[in-house]
Design a protein around this motif. Structure first.
Motif, PDB file in Angstrom:
ATOM      1  N   ARG A 156       3.248  -1.217  11.650  1.00 39.26           N
ATOM      2  CA  ARG A 156       4.206  -1.918  10.805  1.00 39.26           C
ATOM      3  C   ARG A 156       4.124  -3.380  11.222  1.00 39.26           C
ATOM      4  NH1 ARG A 156      10.182  -3.627  10.688  1.00 39.26           N
ATOM      5  NH2 ARG A 156      10.329  -4.238   8.540  1.00 39.26           N
ATOM      6  N   HIS A 159       3.637  -8.993   6.625  1.00 35.97           N
ATOM      7  CA  HIS A 159       2.731  -8.883   5.475  1.00 35.97           C
ATOM      8  C   HIS A 159       1.819 -10.125   5.425  1.00 35.97           C
ATOM      9  CE1 HIS A 159       1.327  -8.160   1.426  1.00 35.97           C
ATOM     10  NE2 HIS A 159       1.980  -7.006   1.425  1.00 35.97           N
ATOM     11  N   TYR A 179      -4.877 -16.472   3.050  1.00 40.02           N
ATOM     12  CA  TYR A 179      -4.513 -15.057   2.928  1.00 40.02           C
ATOM     13  C   TYR A 179      -5.653 -14.203   3.464  1.00 40.02           C
ATOM     14  CZ  TYR A 179      -3.754 -10.452   0.892  1.00 40.02           C
ATOM     15  OH  TYR A 179      -3.605  -9.097   0.735  1.00 40.02           O
ATOM     16  N   LEU A 213      -4.406  -7.602   3.038  1.00 39.12           N
ATOM     17  CA  LEU A 213      -4.076  -6.175   3.096  1.00 39.12           C
ATOM     18  C   LEU A 213      -5.299  -5.329   2.739  1.00 39.12           C
ATOM     19  CD1 LEU A 213      -1.609  -4.504   3.780  1.00 39.12           C
ATOM     20  CD2 LEU A 213      -0.928  -4.606   1.388  1.00 39.12           C
ATOM     21  N   LEU A 230       0.861   3.603   2.738  1.00 39.01           N
ATOM     22  CA  LEU A 230       0.921   2.141   2.677  1.00 39.01           C
ATOM     23  C   LEU A 230       2.182   1.785   1.900  1.00 39.01           C
ATOM     24  CD1 LEU A 230      -0.206  -0.618   3.265  1.00 39.01           C
ATOM     25  CD2 LEU A 230      -1.690  -0.406   1.275  1.00 39.01           C
ATOM     26  N   GLU A 232       5.097  -1.268   1.265  1.00 34.20           N
ATOM     27  CA  GLU A 232       5.467  -2.674   1.468  1.00 34.20           C
ATOM     28  C   GLU A 232       6.991  -2.780   1.507  1.00 34.20           C
ATOM     29  OE1 GLU A 232       2.908  -3.583  -1.900  1.00 34.20           O
ATOM     30  OE2 GLU A 232       2.058  -5.225  -0.682  1.00 34.20           O
ATOM     31  N   HIS A 233       7.477  -3.632   2.415  1.00 32.85           N
ATOM     32  CA  HIS A 233       8.931  -3.763   2.609  1.00 32.85           C
ATOM     33  C   HIS A 233       9.386  -5.167   2.218  1.00 32.85           C
ATOM     34  CE1 HIS A 233       8.576  -0.105   5.007  1.00 32.85           C
ATOM     35  NE2 HIS A 233       7.681  -0.702   5.758  1.00 32.85           N
ATOM     36  N   ASP A 234      10.668  -5.281   1.822  1.00 33.82           N
ATOM     37  CA  ASP A 234      11.224  -6.605   1.511  1.00 33.82           C
ATOM     38  C   ASP A 234      12.010  -7.159   2.701  1.00 33.82           C
ATOM     39  OD1 ASP A 234      13.510  -5.107   1.520  1.00 33.82           O
ATOM     40  OD2 ASP A 234      14.090  -5.542  -0.543  1.00 33.82           O
ATOM     41  N   PRO A 262       6.648  -9.612  -0.634  1.00 29.11           N
ATOM     42  CA  PRO A 262       6.577  -8.574   0.392  1.00 29.11           C
ATOM     43  C   PRO A 262       6.613  -9.243   1.762  1.00 29.11           C
ATOM     44  CG  PRO A 262       4.377  -9.010  -0.452  1.00 29.11           C
ATOM     45  CD  PRO A 262       5.321  -9.911  -1.208  1.00 29.11           C
ATOM     46  N   SER A 264       6.841  -7.306   4.956  1.00 28.61           N
ATOM     47  CA  SER A 264       6.145  -6.496   5.965  1.00 28.61           C
ATOM     48  C   SER A 264       5.606  -5.238   5.283  1.00 28.61           C
ATOM     49  CB  SER A 264       7.079  -6.143   7.124  1.00 28.61           C
ATOM     50  OG  SER A 264       8.138  -5.315   6.687  1.00 28.61           O
ATOM     51  N   TYR A 265       4.852  -4.478   6.026  1.00 30.13           N
ATOM     52  CA  TYR A 265       4.306  -3.236   5.462  1.00 30.13           C
ATOM     53  C   TYR A 265       4.202  -2.201   6.580  1.00 30.13           C
ATOM     54  CZ  TYR A 265      -0.036  -4.573   7.751  1.00 30.13           C
ATOM     55  OH  TYR A 265      -0.960  -4.914   8.709  1.00 30.13           O
ATOM     56  N   THR A 266       4.216  -0.932   6.170  1.00 33.44           N
ATOM     57  CA  THR A 266       3.899   0.155   7.091  1.00 33.44           C
ATOM     58  C   THR A 266       2.634   0.822   6.584  1.00 33.44           C
ATOM     59  OG1 THR A 266       6.223   0.563   7.597  1.00 33.44           O
ATOM     60  CG2 THR A 266       4.676   2.355   8.084  1.00 33.44           C
TER      61      THR A 266
END
Ligand SMILES: C[S@@+](CC[C@H](N)C(=O)[O-])C[C@H]1O[C@@H](n2cnc3c(N)ncnc32)[C@H](O)[C@@H]1O
Length: 274
Positions: A156, A159, A179, A213, A230, A232-234, A262, A264-266
Protein backbone atom coordinates in the motif's frame (compact mmCIF):
# COMPACT_ATOMS: atom_id res chain seq x y z
CA UNK A 1 23.89 5.52 -7.98
CA UNK A 2 25.79 4.77 -4.74
CA UNK A 3 26.14 8.48 -4.32
CA UNK A 4 22.32 8.90 -4.50
CA UNK A 5 21.84 6.06 -2.05
CA UNK A 6 24.30 7.57 0.44
CA UNK A 7 22.54 10.94 0.29
CA UNK A 8 19.19 9.27 0.95
CA UNK A 9 20.58 7.09 3.72
CA UNK A 10 22.00 10.12 5.55
CA UNK A 11 18.62 11.86 5.21
CA UNK A 12 16.81 8.87 6.75
CA UNK A 13 19.43 8.30 9.47
CA UNK A 14 18.95 11.83 10.71
CA UNK A 15 15.14 11.69 10.59
CA UNK A 16 14.58 8.28 12.21
CA UNK A 17 15.00 9.51 15.85
CA UNK A 18 12.75 12.52 15.21
CA UNK A 19 10.11 10.26 13.69
CA UNK A 20 10.31 7.91 16.68
CA UNK A 21 9.79 10.89 19.01
CA UNK A 22 6.90 12.39 17.03
CA UNK A 23 3.25 11.97 17.93
CA UNK A 24 2.53 10.91 14.33
CA UNK A 25 4.27 7.54 14.75
CA UNK A 26 2.68 7.11 18.23
CA UNK A 27 5.48 4.82 19.42
CA UNK A 28 4.59 5.15 23.12
CA UNK A 29 0.99 4.10 22.46
CA UNK A 30 2.16 1.11 20.39
CA UNK A 31 4.60 -0.02 23.06
CA UNK A 32 2.17 0.42 25.95
CA UNK A 33 -0.90 -1.16 24.34
CA UNK A 34 -0.24 -4.86 23.75
CA UNK A 35 -3.07 -4.96 21.20
CA UNK A 36 -2.11 -1.67 19.50
CA UNK A 37 -1.70 -1.47 15.74
CA UNK A 38 -0.27 1.35 13.63
CA UNK A 39 -2.91 3.36 11.78
CA UNK A 40 -1.34 2.14 8.53
CA UNK A 41 -1.91 -1.54 9.34
CA UNK A 42 -5.31 -0.71 10.84
CA UNK A 43 -6.25 0.71 7.42
CA UNK A 44 -4.89 -2.42 5.69
CA UNK A 45 -6.95 -4.86 7.79
CA UNK A 46 -9.95 -5.26 5.45
CA UNK A 47 -7.59 -6.26 2.60
CA UNK A 48 -4.76 -7.92 4.50
CA UNK A 49 -6.46 -11.19 5.40
CA UNK A 50 -5.16 -13.54 8.06
CA UNK A 51 -1.38 -13.23 8.51
CA UNK A 52 -1.13 -15.38 11.65
CA UNK A 53 1.72 -17.85 11.37
CA UNK A 54 3.07 -16.37 8.12
CA UNK A 55 6.77 -15.72 7.71
CA UNK A 56 6.68 -12.07 6.65
CA UNK A 57 9.31 -9.62 5.50
CA UNK A 58 8.70 -5.88 5.62
CA UNK A 59 10.85 -4.12 3.02
CA UNK A 60 11.87 -0.54 3.93
CA UNK A 61 10.43 -1.03 7.42
CA UNK A 62 11.76 2.30 8.81
CA UNK A 63 11.34 2.36 12.63
CA UNK A 64 9.19 -0.77 12.50
CA UNK A 65 5.78 0.46 13.64
CA UNK A 66 4.01 -1.43 10.84
CA UNK A 67 6.36 -4.43 11.21
CA UNK A 68 5.44 -4.60 14.90
CA UNK A 69 1.74 -4.39 14.02
CA UNK A 70 2.04 -7.35 11.63
CA UNK A 71 3.86 -9.28 14.38
CA UNK A 72 0.97 -8.50 16.74
CA UNK A 73 -1.37 -10.00 14.15
CA UNK A 74 0.61 -13.21 14.50
CA UNK A 75 3.12 -13.05 11.62
CA UNK A 76 6.78 -13.96 12.24
CA UNK A 77 8.31 -10.75 11.01
CA UNK A 78 11.63 -9.67 9.58
CA UNK A 79 12.13 -5.97 8.88
CA UNK A 80 14.64 -4.68 6.33
CA UNK A 81 15.94 -1.15 5.99
CA UNK A 82 19.20 0.42 4.80
CA UNK A 83 19.25 3.01 7.58
CA UNK A 84 21.24 1.82 10.63
CA UNK A 85 19.53 4.47 12.77
CA UNK A 86 16.06 3.28 11.74
CA UNK A 87 16.98 -0.38 12.32
CA UNK A 88 18.42 0.37 15.79
CA UNK A 89 15.24 2.20 16.79
CA UNK A 90 13.03 -0.55 15.35
CA UNK A 91 14.94 -3.14 17.41
CA UNK A 92 14.56 -1.08 20.57
CA UNK A 93 10.81 -0.62 20.01
CA UNK A 94 10.33 -4.36 19.49
CA UNK A 95 12.20 -5.14 22.72
CA UNK A 96 10.15 -2.58 24.65
CA UNK A 97 6.96 -4.11 23.21
CA UNK A 98 8.14 -7.62 24.10
CA UNK A 99 8.01 -8.82 20.48
CA UNK A 100 10.46 -11.10 18.75
CA UNK A 101 11.18 -9.44 15.39
CA UNK A 102 14.29 -9.83 13.26
CA UNK A 103 15.66 -6.58 11.89
CA UNK A 104 18.26 -6.62 9.12
CA UNK A 105 20.18 -3.64 7.82
CA UNK A 106 20.22 -4.02 4.05
CA UNK A 107 19.70 -2.19 0.81
CA UNK A 108 16.42 -3.45 -0.77
CA UNK A 109 18.18 -4.72 -3.87
CA UNK A 110 20.51 -6.83 -1.68
CA UNK A 111 17.72 -8.32 0.45
CA UNK A 112 17.80 -11.77 -1.24
CA UNK A 113 21.55 -11.95 -0.48
CA UNK A 114 20.93 -10.90 3.13
CA UNK A 115 17.86 -13.07 3.77
CA UNK A 116 18.09 -15.93 1.29
CA UNK A 117 15.71 -16.87 -1.51
CA UNK A 118 12.17 -18.26 -1.23
CA UNK A 119 11.86 -18.06 2.56
CA UNK A 120 8.81 -15.81 2.96
CA UNK A 121 5.04 -16.30 2.75
CA UNK A 122 4.44 -12.55 2.74
CA UNK A 123 6.35 -9.53 1.45
CA UNK A 124 4.85 -6.31 2.85
CA UNK A 125 5.92 -2.81 1.87
CA UNK A 126 4.78 0.72 1.13
CA UNK A 127 3.73 4.10 2.56
CA UNK A 128 6.50 6.06 0.95
CA UNK A 129 8.70 3.12 -0.06
CA UNK A 130 8.92 2.71 -3.86
CA UNK A 131 9.70 6.39 -4.52
CA UNK A 132 13.20 5.79 -3.05
CA UNK A 133 14.07 3.05 -5.55
CA UNK A 134 15.52 3.79 -8.99
CA UNK A 135 14.47 0.63 -10.82
CA UNK A 136 11.03 -0.97 -10.40
CA UNK A 137 11.92 -4.05 -12.45
CA UNK A 138 14.77 -4.92 -10.07
CA UNK A 139 12.47 -4.35 -7.10
CA UNK A 140 9.89 -6.77 -8.53
CA UNK A 141 12.64 -9.36 -9.03
CA UNK A 142 13.64 -8.94 -5.37
CA UNK A 143 10.02 -9.49 -4.27
CA UNK A 144 9.76 -12.62 -6.44
CA UNK A 145 13.07 -13.93 -5.09
CA UNK A 146 12.05 -13.46 -1.43
CA UNK A 147 8.65 -15.16 -1.78
CA UNK A 148 8.19 -18.91 -1.60
CA UNK A 149 6.01 -20.38 -4.37
CA UNK A 150 2.43 -19.55 -3.35
CA UNK A 151 3.61 -16.55 -1.29
CA UNK A 152 2.00 -13.12 -1.49
CA UNK A 153 3.04 -9.49 -1.93
CA UNK A 154 1.06 -6.74 -0.15
CA UNK A 155 1.81 -3.12 -1.09
CA UNK A 156 0.00 0.00 0.00
CA UNK A 157 1.84 3.06 -1.19
CA UNK A 158 1.47 6.66 -2.32
CA UNK A 159 -0.13 6.77 -5.76
CA UNK A 160 2.29 7.67 -8.59
CA UNK A 161 -0.17 10.35 -9.75
CA UNK A 162 0.08 11.95 -6.29
CA UNK A 163 3.90 11.89 -6.47
CA UNK A 164 3.63 13.85 -9.77
CA UNK A 165 1.45 16.64 -8.30
CA UNK A 166 2.87 20.09 -7.58
CA UNK A 167 2.66 20.37 -3.78
CA UNK A 168 3.17 24.17 -3.89
CA UNK A 169 0.22 25.07 -6.15
CA UNK A 170 -2.74 25.61 -3.86
CA UNK A 171 -5.08 26.91 -6.57
CA UNK A 172 -5.19 23.79 -8.75
CA UNK A 173 -4.08 20.19 -9.00
CA UNK A 174 -1.19 20.58 -11.42
CA UNK A 175 1.36 17.99 -12.51
CA UNK A 176 4.97 19.07 -11.95
CA UNK A 177 7.07 15.90 -11.61
CA UNK A 178 7.45 12.77 -13.79
CA UNK A 179 4.77 10.10 -13.63
CA UNK A 180 6.72 7.44 -15.55
CA UNK A 181 10.01 5.97 -14.32
CA UNK A 182 12.98 8.16 -15.19
CA UNK A 183 16.68 7.34 -15.20
CA UNK A 184 17.85 10.55 -13.59
CA UNK A 185 16.46 11.06 -10.08
CA UNK A 186 14.29 13.94 -9.00
CA UNK A 187 16.56 16.06 -6.78
CA UNK A 188 14.82 17.61 -3.79
CA UNK A 189 16.26 19.92 -1.18
CA UNK A 190 14.33 20.63 2.00
CA UNK A 191 15.04 20.84 5.70
CA UNK A 192 11.77 19.26 6.86
CA UNK A 193 10.13 15.88 7.03
CA UNK A 194 6.61 14.47 6.84
CA UNK A 195 5.85 14.37 10.58
CA UNK A 196 5.24 17.12 13.09
CA UNK A 197 8.61 17.96 14.71
CA UNK A 198 10.66 20.95 15.89
CA UNK A 199 13.97 19.31 14.96
CA UNK A 200 16.22 21.35 12.70
CA UNK A 201 17.74 18.87 10.26
CA UNK A 202 21.21 19.28 8.75
CA UNK A 203 20.66 16.88 5.84
CA UNK A 204 18.41 18.30 3.15
CA UNK A 205 19.08 16.56 -0.19
CA UNK A 206 17.12 13.54 -1.40
CA UNK A 207 16.99 11.61 -4.68
CA UNK A 208 13.67 10.10 -5.71
CA UNK A 209 12.18 8.14 -8.61
CA UNK A 210 8.53 7.78 -9.56
CA UNK A 211 7.11 4.63 -11.17
CA UNK A 212 3.79 4.58 -13.02
CA UNK A 213 1.11 2.20 -11.84
CA UNK A 214 1.30 0.29 -15.13
CA UNK A 215 5.07 0.02 -14.75
CA UNK A 216 4.70 -1.42 -11.24
CA UNK A 217 2.13 -3.99 -12.38
CA UNK A 218 4.10 -4.88 -15.51
CA UNK A 219 7.32 -5.31 -13.50
CA UNK A 220 5.57 -7.74 -11.14
CA UNK A 221 4.03 -9.71 -14.04
CA UNK A 222 7.43 -9.87 -15.75
CA UNK A 223 8.93 -11.21 -12.50
CA UNK A 224 6.41 -14.06 -12.63
CA UNK A 225 3.82 -12.85 -10.11
CA UNK A 226 0.05 -12.89 -10.65
CA UNK A 227 -1.92 -9.75 -9.78
CA UNK A 228 -4.77 -10.45 -7.35
CA UNK A 229 -5.77 -6.95 -6.15
CA UNK A 230 -5.41 -3.35 -7.26
CA UNK A 231 -7.51 -0.82 -5.34
CA UNK A 232 -7.03 2.96 -5.58
CA UNK A 233 -7.83 5.04 -2.50
CA UNK A 234 -8.82 8.69 -2.04
CA UNK A 235 -6.71 8.96 1.11
CA UNK A 236 -3.09 8.61 2.16
CA UNK A 237 -1.57 8.28 5.66
CA UNK A 238 0.41 11.53 5.68
CA UNK A 239 -0.28 15.18 4.86
CA UNK A 240 0.90 14.88 1.25
CA UNK A 241 -0.53 18.18 -0.03
CA UNK A 242 -0.32 20.57 2.94
CA UNK A 243 -3.04 23.20 3.00
CA UNK A 244 -5.40 21.08 0.93
CA UNK A 245 -6.04 18.06 3.11
CA UNK A 246 -7.82 17.10 6.30
CA UNK A 247 -7.30 14.12 8.57
CA UNK A 248 -9.92 11.52 9.39
CA UNK A 249 -8.74 8.78 11.75
CA UNK A 250 -5.11 8.97 10.58
CA UNK A 251 -5.90 9.14 6.85
CA UNK A 252 -5.50 12.39 4.90
CA UNK A 253 -8.17 13.30 2.32
CA UNK A 254 -8.38 16.13 -0.20
CA UNK A 255 -10.74 18.70 1.28
CA UNK A 256 -12.09 19.78 -2.12
CA UNK A 257 -13.02 17.35 -4.88
CA UNK A 258 -11.59 14.20 -3.32
CA UNK A 259 -13.10 12.31 -6.28
CA UNK A 260 -10.56 13.88 -8.66
CA UNK A 261 -7.28 12.42 -7.47
CA UNK A 262 -6.10 8.93 -6.43
CA UNK A 263 -3.86 9.37 -3.39
CA UNK A 264 -2.74 5.81 -2.62
CA UNK A 265 -3.31 2.26 -3.78
CA UNK A 266 -3.26 -1.28 -2.43
CA UNK A 267 -1.79 -3.94 -4.68
CA UNK A 268 -1.55 -7.65 -4.01
CA UNK A 269 0.13 -10.30 -6.15
CA UNK A 270 1.02 -13.95 -5.63
CA UNK A 271 3.96 -16.01 -6.76
CA UNK A 272 2.40 -19.04 -8.47
CA UNK A 273 2.88 -22.31 -6.66
CA UNK A 274 4.59 -23.83 -9.70
C1 LIG B 1 8.73 6.33 4.47
S1 LIG B 1 9.73 5.06 5.06
C2 LIG B 1 8.81 3.59 4.76
C3 LIG B 1 7.61 3.64 5.32
C4 LIG B 1 7.18 2.94 6.50
N1 LIG B 1 5.95 2.44 6.04
C5 LIG B 1 7.01 3.89 7.64
O1 LIG B 1 6.45 4.99 7.44
O2 LIG B 1 7.38 3.59 8.73
C6 LIG B 1 10.95 4.78 3.85
C7 LIG B 1 12.06 3.87 4.36
O3 LIG B 1 12.77 3.39 3.22
C8 LIG B 1 14.12 3.23 3.59
N2 LIG B 1 14.89 3.15 2.33
C9 LIG B 1 15.00 4.11 1.38
N3 LIG B 1 15.73 3.65 0.35
C10 LIG B 1 16.09 2.38 0.67
C11 LIG B 1 16.86 1.38 0.01
N4 LIG B 1 17.39 1.62 -1.19
N5 LIG B 1 17.04 0.19 0.62
C12 LIG B 1 16.51 -0.04 1.86
N6 LIG B 1 15.76 0.87 2.53
C13 LIG B 1 15.56 2.07 1.94
C14 LIG B 1 14.42 4.43 4.47
O4 LIG B 1 15.52 4.24 5.31
C15 LIG B 1 13.10 4.57 5.23
O5 LIG B 1 13.20 3.95 6.48
Amino acid sequence: MDEHRELNRAWWDERAPAHAASSDYAVRRLVDDPAGLSQVVQFDLPRLGDVAGLRGVHLQCHIGTDTLSLARLGAHMTGVDFSPAAVAIARDIAVRAGLDIDYVESEVYSAPDALGVGGFDLVYTGVGALIWLPDIDRWAQVVAALLRPGGRLFVRDGHPVLWAVDEERLDAIALRYPYFEHTEPQCFDGSGTYVDTDVDFATTATREWNHGLGEIVTALLAAGLRLTMLVEHDSVPWDALPGRMHNVDGEWHLTEHPERLPLSYTLQAVKPAQ
